[in-house]
Design an enzyme around this catalytic site. Structure first.
Site, PDB file in Angstrom:
ATOM      1  N   ARG A  41       0.764  -1.425  -0.291  1.00  0.00           N
ATOM      2  CA  ARG A  41      -0.015   0.034  -0.018  1.00  0.00           C
ATOM      3  C   ARG A  41       0.813   1.110  -0.064  1.00  0.00           C
ATOM      4  O   ARG A  41       0.613   2.459  -0.597  1.00  0.00           O
ATOM      5  CB  ARG A  41      -1.117  -0.056   1.333  1.00  0.00           C
ATOM      6  N   ASN A  71      -8.102   8.587   6.838  1.00  0.00           N
ATOM      7  CA  ASN A  71      -6.973   8.255   5.890  1.00  0.00           C
ATOM      8  C   ASN A  71      -5.711   8.270   6.316  1.00  0.00           C
ATOM      9  O   ASN A  71      -5.427   9.193   7.151  1.00  0.00           O
ATOM     10  CB  ASN A  71      -7.081   8.971   4.673  1.00  0.00           C
ATOM     11  N   HIS A  88      -6.955   7.622  12.581  1.00  0.00           N
ATOM     12  CA  HIS A  88      -6.594   6.283  12.440  1.00  0.00           C
ATOM     13  C   HIS A  88      -4.873   6.051  12.127  1.00  0.00           C
ATOM     14  O   HIS A  88      -4.592   5.039  11.507  1.00  0.00           O
ATOM     15  CB  HIS A  88      -7.452   5.535  11.056  1.00  0.00           C
ATOM     16  N   CYS A  93       6.453   1.050  17.733  1.00  0.00           N
ATOM     17  CA  CYS A  93       6.986  -0.290  18.651  1.00  0.00           C
ATOM     18  C   CYS A  93       5.607  -0.651  19.381  1.00  0.00           C
ATOM     19  O   CYS A  93       4.837  -0.051  19.983  1.00  0.00           O
ATOM     20  CB  CYS A  93       7.862   0.250  19.449  1.00  0.00           C
ATOM     21  N   CYS A 112       6.984  -0.150  23.297  1.00  0.00           N
ATOM     22  CA  CYS A 112       7.164   1.197  23.939  1.00  0.00           C
ATOM     23  C   CYS A 112       6.437   2.341  23.163  1.00  0.00           C
ATOM     24  O   CYS A 112       6.508   3.661  23.763  1.00  0.00           O
ATOM     25  CB  CYS A 112       8.805   1.212  24.003  1.00  0.00           C
ATOM     26  N   CYS A 142      12.466  -2.752  17.555  1.00  0.00           N
ATOM     27  CA  CYS A 142      12.697  -1.593  18.125  1.00  0.00           C
ATOM     28  C   CYS A 142      14.005  -1.441  18.605  1.00  0.00           C
ATOM     29  O   CYS A 142      14.487  -2.123  19.580  1.00  0.00           O
ATOM     30  CB  CYS A 142      11.668  -1.092  19.350  1.00  0.00           C
ATOM     31  N   GLY A 176     -16.590  11.156   1.296  1.00  0.00           N
ATOM     32  CA  GLY A 176     -15.914   9.855   1.024  1.00  0.00           C
ATOM     33  C   GLY A 176     -15.822   8.994   1.734  1.00  0.00           C
ATOM     34  O   GLY A 176     -14.617   8.429   2.122  1.00  0.00           O
ATOM     35  N   THR A 177     -16.802   8.721   2.811  1.00  0.00           N
ATOM     36  CA  THR A 177     -16.800   7.710   3.855  1.00  0.00           C
ATOM     37  C   THR A 177     -18.056   6.974   3.989  1.00  0.00           C
ATOM     38  O   THR A 177     -19.184   7.469   3.788  1.00  0.00           O
ATOM     39  CB  THR A 177     -16.261   8.272   5.173  1.00  0.00           C
ATOM     40  N   PRO A 232     -20.578   9.790  -4.135  1.00  0.00           N
ATOM     41  CA  PRO A 232     -21.290   9.299  -5.089  1.00  0.00           C
ATOM     42  C   PRO A 232     -22.495   8.301  -4.788  1.00  0.00           C
ATOM     43  O   PRO A 232     -23.324   8.248  -5.516  1.00  0.00           O
ATOM     44  CB  PRO A 232     -20.411   8.742  -6.316  1.00  0.00           C
TER      45      PRO A 232
HETATM   46  C1  BV8 Z   1     -12.263   0.742  18.345  1.00  0.00           C
HETATM   47  C2  BV8 Z   1      -6.720   0.394   9.425  1.00  0.00           C
HETATM   48  C3  BV8 Z   1     -12.241   0.896  21.006  1.00  0.00           C
HETATM   49  C4  BV8 Z   1      -5.902   1.527   8.876  1.00  0.00           C
HETATM   50  C5  BV8 Z   1      -8.932   0.502   9.602  1.00  0.00           C
HETATM   51  C6  BV8 Z   1     -18.747   0.887  18.286  1.00  0.00           C
HETATM   52  C7  BV8 Z   1     -17.879   1.706  18.805  1.00  0.00           C
HETATM   53  C8  BV8 Z   1     -16.517   1.637  18.860  1.00  0.00           C
HETATM   54  C9  BV8 Z   1     -16.101   0.458  18.141  1.00  0.00           C
HETATM   55  C10 BV8 Z   1     -17.149  -0.286  17.511  1.00  0.00           C
HETATM   56  C11 BV8 Z   1     -18.164  -0.252  17.347  1.00  0.00           C
HETATM   57  N1  BV8 Z   1     -18.689  -1.179  16.407  1.00  0.00           N
HETATM   58  C12 BV8 Z   1     -17.808  -1.785  16.099  1.00  0.00           C
HETATM   59  C13 BV8 Z   1     -16.572  -1.327  16.517  1.00  0.00           C
HETATM   60  C14 BV8 Z   1     -15.409  -1.994  16.360  1.00  0.00           C
HETATM   61  C15 BV8 Z   1     -14.549  -1.393  14.968  1.00  0.00           C
HETATM   62  C16 BV8 Z   1     -15.639  -1.025  13.940  1.00  0.00           C
HETATM   63  O1  BV8 Z   1     -15.985  -0.103  13.569  1.00  0.00           O
HETATM   64  N2  BV8 Z   1     -16.036  -2.009  13.129  1.00  0.00           N
HETATM   65  C17 BV8 Z   1     -17.123  -1.884  11.901  1.00  0.00           C
HETATM   66  C18 BV8 Z   1     -16.286  -2.430  10.814  1.00  0.00           C
HETATM   67  C19 BV8 Z   1     -18.359  -2.418  12.296  1.00  0.00           C
HETATM   68  N3  BV8 Z   1     -13.931  -0.180  15.480  1.00  0.00           N
HETATM   69  C20 BV8 Z   1     -12.609  -0.423  15.765  1.00  0.00           C
HETATM   70  O2  BV8 Z   1     -12.323  -1.400  15.921  1.00  0.00           O
HETATM   71  C21 BV8 Z   1     -12.004   0.851  16.104  1.00  0.00           C
HETATM   72  N4  BV8 Z   1     -11.237   0.868  17.297  1.00  0.00           N
HETATM   73  O3  BV8 Z   1     -13.410   1.088  18.632  1.00  0.00           O
HETATM   74  O4  BV8 Z   1     -11.522   0.914  19.730  1.00  0.00           O
HETATM   75  C22 BV8 Z   1     -12.294  -0.583  21.076  1.00  0.00           C
HETATM   76  C23 BV8 Z   1     -11.194  -1.360  21.497  1.00  0.00           C
HETATM   77  C24 BV8 Z   1     -11.415  -2.655  21.771  1.00  0.00           C
HETATM   78  C25 BV8 Z   1     -12.806  -3.250  21.608  1.00  0.00           C
HETATM   79  C26 BV8 Z   1     -13.780  -2.584  20.982  1.00  0.00           C
HETATM   80  C27 BV8 Z   1     -13.597  -1.213  20.647  1.00  0.00           C
HETATM   81  C28 BV8 Z   1     -10.737   0.707  15.032  1.00  0.00           C
HETATM   82  C29 BV8 Z   1     -11.234   1.566  13.793  1.00  0.00           C
HETATM   83  C30 BV8 Z   1      -9.993   1.532  12.779  1.00  0.00           C
HETATM   84  C31 BV8 Z   1      -9.982   0.229  11.770  1.00  0.00           C
HETATM   85  N5  BV8 Z   1      -8.831   0.389  11.074  1.00  0.00           N
HETATM   86  N6  BV8 Z   1      -8.036   0.377   8.646  1.00  0.00           N
HETATM   87  C32 BV8 Z   1      -5.362   1.325   7.526  1.00  0.00           C
HETATM   88  O5  BV8 Z   1      -4.830   0.308   7.248  1.00  0.00           O
HETATM   89  O6  BV8 Z   1      -5.945   2.206   6.492  1.00  0.00           O
HETATM   90  S1  BV8 Z   1     -10.560   0.303   8.924  1.00  0.00           S
HETATM   91  C33 BV8 Z   1     -10.567   1.229   7.402  1.00  0.00           C
HETATM   92  O7  BV8 Z   1     -12.332   1.843   7.605  1.00  0.00           O
HETATM   93  C34 BV8 Z   1      -9.807   2.518   7.486  1.00  0.00           C
HETATM   94  O8  BV8 Z   1      -9.383   2.919   8.728  1.00  0.00           O
HETATM   95  C35 BV8 Z   1     -10.810   3.452   6.822  1.00  0.00           C
HETATM   96  O9  BV8 Z   1     -10.308   4.811   7.010  1.00  0.00           O
HETATM   97  C36 BV8 Z   1     -11.877   3.428   7.690  1.00  0.00           C
HETATM   98  C37 BV8 Z   1     -13.201   3.785   7.253  1.00  0.00           C
HETATM   99  O10 BV8 Z   1     -13.425   3.295   5.777  1.00  0.00           O
HETATM  100  P1  BV8 Z   1     -13.631   4.596   4.843  1.00  0.00           P
HETATM  101  O11 BV8 Z   1     -12.828   5.632   4.698  1.00  0.00           O
HETATM  102  O12 BV8 Z   1     -15.254   5.008   4.990  1.00  0.00           O
HETATM  103  O13 BV8 Z   1     -13.715   3.943   3.489  1.00  0.00           O
HETATM  104  P2  BV8 Z   1     -14.572   2.867   2.683  1.00  0.00           P
HETATM  105  O14 BV8 Z   1     -14.056   1.947   1.580  1.00  0.00           O
HETATM  106  O15 BV8 Z   1     -15.485   1.985   3.842  1.00  0.00           O
HETATM  107  O16 BV8 Z   1     -15.774   3.744   1.975  1.00  0.00           O
HETATM  108  C38 BV8 Z   1     -15.329   4.642   0.915  1.00  0.00           C
HETATM  109  C39 BV8 Z   1     -16.653   5.756   0.861  1.00  0.00           C
HETATM  110  O17 BV8 Z   1     -16.139   6.605  -0.419  1.00  0.00           O
HETATM  111  C40 BV8 Z   1     -17.745   5.061   0.056  1.00  0.00           C
HETATM  112  O18 BV8 Z   1     -18.868   5.419   0.895  1.00  0.00           O
HETATM  113  C41 BV8 Z   1     -17.734   5.294  -1.202  1.00  0.00           C
HETATM  114  O19 BV8 Z   1     -19.103   5.436  -1.801  1.00  0.00           O
HETATM  115  C42 BV8 Z   1     -17.017   6.657  -1.270  1.00  0.00           C
HETATM  116  N7  BV8 Z   1     -16.352   6.904  -2.643  1.00  0.00           N
HETATM  117  C43 BV8 Z   1     -15.838   6.163  -3.503  1.00  0.00           C
HETATM  118  N8  BV8 Z   1     -15.225   6.995  -4.410  1.00  0.00           N
HETATM  119  C44 BV8 Z   1     -15.262   8.172  -4.063  1.00  0.00           C
HETATM  120  C45 BV8 Z   1     -16.120   8.332  -2.751  1.00  0.00           C
HETATM  121  N9  BV8 Z   1     -16.570   9.442  -2.368  1.00  0.00           N
HETATM  122  C46 BV8 Z   1     -16.232  10.749  -2.905  1.00  0.00           C
HETATM  123  N10 BV8 Z   1     -15.538  10.663  -3.977  1.00  0.00           N
HETATM  124  C47 BV8 Z   1     -14.971   9.412  -4.784  1.00  0.00           C
HETATM  125  N11 BV8 Z   1     -14.144   9.612  -5.867  1.00  0.00           N
END
Ligand code: BV8
Length: 239
Positions: free
Chosen positions: A71, A104, A121, A129, A132, A143, A183-184, A210
């Site tokens: 990536r 992002n 994120h 690490c 630490c 580390c 875009g999310t 979109p």
């Molecule tokens: C956490 C790693 C506390 C980085 C990612 C309720 C409360 C708290 C937590 C949760 C909860 N319910 C569930 C959870 C757990 C989980 C979660 O949310 N799961 C989901 C899937 C149900 N959340 C977590 O684990 C988070 N941590 O809550 O900590 C905790 C601790 C322990 C136990 C419980 C809780 C951590 C979340 C972060 C995960 N990391 N990736 C990386 O490698 O990049 S996930 C990934 O999703 C990325 O981080 C990304 O940023 C994020 C969101 O995705 P989007 O950016 O929205 O992208 P996506 O593809 O989904 O959508 C794209 C959009 O763009 C679409 O709508 C599309 O139509 C649009 N689009 C397309 N083209 C265009 C466009 N828009 C405009 N222009 C275009 N051209």
């Protein structure tokens, strides 16, 4: 003469004191960086559990490191797009009254000139690490300070978001007059909760996408289109 929805949003930005923007992977799509949940997205080809979780890393650190290096190579080979540039331009117009919260990790916002950016994120260009929490920009696997395992400095599923950064993002959501959600898919929590926090505090919520998302029924304005097309038009329409 009736105002178009886009011009109504531009007027909202012109006449509001504080603006908060929340971006996701869609803002980088027109730079050539794959999103996560679109039909051609990363999660259609790779397993989020295996590649974006601590369990996945511990089970196979080499596979996870290779995926993040794959990536990184893509991201280093692309340029910010007109949507990134327009957001930097809107920030220049609004100054301190503008906060950009991004999910992002690609730093394309900063490369386009955005300054007040909250990366909830993390940042794919650094490693941290596991023990630490020391952050490095080189590709050391262990580390040098404590011999812990180095892993990408991003937030994985099940991991907490950076506390101070997310607290600042929540404060920006609570105090803004307008939040642009761009875009999310608004499916990943707790970042997906920020628009609801803003709405509860009285802000106007604008979605730029979109496609419809789970947030769409809860917003005040919807601009259906891509960010690299719509954002320059908004900047153009602002005074
Ligand atoms: C956490 C790693 C506390 C980085 C990612 C309720 C409360 C708290 C937590 C949760 C909860 N319910 C569930 C959870 C757990 C989980 C979660 O949310 N799961 C989901 C899937 C149900 N959340 C977590 O684990 C988070 N941590 O809550 O900590 C905790 C601790 C322990 C136990 C419980 C809780 C951590 C979340 C972060 C995960 N990391 N990736 C990386 O490698 O990049 S996930 C990934 O999703 C990325 O981080 C990304 O940023 C994020 C969101 O995705 P989007 O950016 O929205 O992208 P996506 O593809 O989904 O959508 C794209 C959009 O763009 C679409 O709508 C599309 O139509 C649009 N689009 C397309 N083209 C265009 C466009 N828009 C405009 N222009 C275009 N051209």
């Amino acid at each position: 003469m009736s105002t178009s929805p886009l011009h109504a949003v531009a007027h909202l930005l012109d006449t509001s004191a504080r603006i908060c923007v929340l971006t996701g992977a869609g803002v980088s799509a027109e730079s050539g960086v794959a999103t996560f949940r679109d039909p051609d997205g990363l999660w259609a080809r790779f397993s989020p559990y295996e590649l974006a979780s601590m369990d996945g890393f511990l089970a196979n650190p080499e596979r996870v490191r290779d995926w993040y290096n794959y990536r990184r190579a893509i991201i280093n080979g692309v340029e910010p797009n007109a949507g990134h540039a327009a957001l930097a331009g809107i920030e220049k117009l609004l100054g301190e009254n503008f906060t950009l919260v991004t999910q992002n990790v690609d730093r394309l916002h900063q490369r386009a000139g955005s300054v007040r950016v909250l990366e909830v994120h993390g940042n794919i260009h650094e490693n941290r690490c596991n023990d630490c929490l020391g952050v490095r920009s080189d590709d050391e696997l262990t580390c040098p300070s404590c011999s812990g395992s180095m892993r990408p400095n991003v937030v994985w599923f099940g991991e907490d978001l950076p506390e101070e950064v997310f607290a600042a993002a929540e404060e920006a959501a609570r105090t803004c007059d307008v939040m642009l959600v761009i875009g999310t898919s608004a499916d990943v929590w707790p970042a997906a909760g920020l628009p609801y926090t803003a709405k509860l505090a009285g802000a106007q919520i604008v979605e730029i996408n979109p496609n419809a998302t789970s947030l769409t029924p809860h917003v005040h304005h919807v601009l259906n289109g891509t960010s690299a097309v719509i954002l320059p038009q908004i900047l153009e329409a602002m005074t």
